[in-house]
Design a protein around this motif. Structure first.
Motif, short mmCIF file in Angstrom:
data_model
loop_
_atom_site.label_atom_id
_atom_site.label_comp_id
_atom_site.label_asym_id
_atom_site.label_seq_id
_atom_site.Cartn_x
_atom_site.Cartn_y
_atom_site.Cartn_z
N ASP A 1 104.19 123.97 2.17
CA ASP A 1 104.60 125.32 1.78
C ASP A 1 104.42 126.30 2.93
O ASP A 1 105.28 127.13 3.21
N TYR B 1 98.92 127.46 -1.74
CA TYR B 1 100.02 126.80 -1.06
C TYR B 1 99.56 125.56 -0.30
O TYR B 1 98.48 125.54 0.29
N ARG C 1 108.08 129.81 -3.68
CA ARG C 1 108.26 129.32 -5.06
C ARG C 1 107.61 130.31 -6.01
O ARG C 1 106.81 131.16 -5.60
#
Length: 237
Positions: free
Chosen positions: A71, A67, A61
């Motif tokens: 993620d 994260y 992203r």
């Protein structure tokens, strides 16, 4: 001595143009307008059919690099896709909420990427102490660090980049990127002593106003083969 030129691209056309221009390595991304995200699996496969080595960005992203566990799982699965596509390496970065490198997450990602080359990306430009982060990158086994010296453009971060080159002392490559062009690269390399350079060598392609919602403001960027060639010439290829 010729220096290594890495070109960042986000399309298969970009890979082809960079290869035709003589790029030594590709940083393969999606969405360079967002600073580069993980490329699609299809793009990885297509790029693997060409002759230039490609390192895939692993960034799920936009935004900074703290994260979640979810993620990180996505990133590990993306690294598996890089291996499946038989690319040369990955480009990684992760930080803790306090801004320092998240060596635990990076350790997990590097373990998933065993057998691939690894670049630490510009997370090093947003940590509190880039020289401390550089030592951590050496200890973790990264091949190189991509950096602008903590500035918006590498030319403005040259002093920090020089310090990183001195501290690295050949243990890890320092690869400057951001704002480097065929017009400034010769002086910049002479100033900093770097052996690897990262650039986009892109031109803007106007697409009109009718579908402006689907294109970046000002037009879409495309890798320019001739700019890559000129950059190689300026690097002494």
């Amino acid at each position: 001595m010729p220096r290594t030129l890495e070109i960042c691209v986000d399309t298969i056309g970009g890979v082809m143009a960079a290869q035709a221009g003589g790029a030594d390595r590709i940083e393969l991304c999606a969405a360079l307008s967002e600073g580069g995200l993980t490329p699609a699996a299809g793009l990885m496969v297509a790029a693997s059919r060409l002759d230039v080595p490609c390192y895939a960005m692993i960034r799920p992203r936009c935004g900074l690099f703290v994260y979640s566990d979810a993620d990180v799982q996505v990133m590990q699965d993306d690294i598996a896709a890089v291996k499946e596509a038989d690319l040369a390496g990955v480009v990684l970065g992760a930080q803790k909420p306090d801004g320092t490198l998240d060596t635990a997450v990076l350790g997990r990602l590097l373990a998933a990427a065993e057998g691939l080359g690894a670049t630490l990306h510009r997370v090093i430009d947003v940590v509190p102490d880039p020289l401390a982060a550089l030592e951590q990158a050496v200890e973790m086994g990264f091949e190189r660090v991509l950096t602008s010296g903590g500035a918006a453009k590498a030319t403005d971060g040259a002093k920090v980049i020089c310090a990183m080159v001195r501290q690295a002392a050949g243990r890890i490559a320092i690869m400057p990127g951001s704002g480097l062009t065929e017009d400034n690269i010769s002086d910049f390399v002479a100033q900093t002593g770097v052996d690897e350079v990262h650039a986009s060598c892109a031109v803007t392609v106007p697409e009109g106003e009718r579908f402006s919602n689907f294109s970046p403001h000002g037009g879409r960027k495309e890798t320019c083969k001739n700019r890559v060639k000129q950059m190689k010439r300026e690097l002494g290829a």
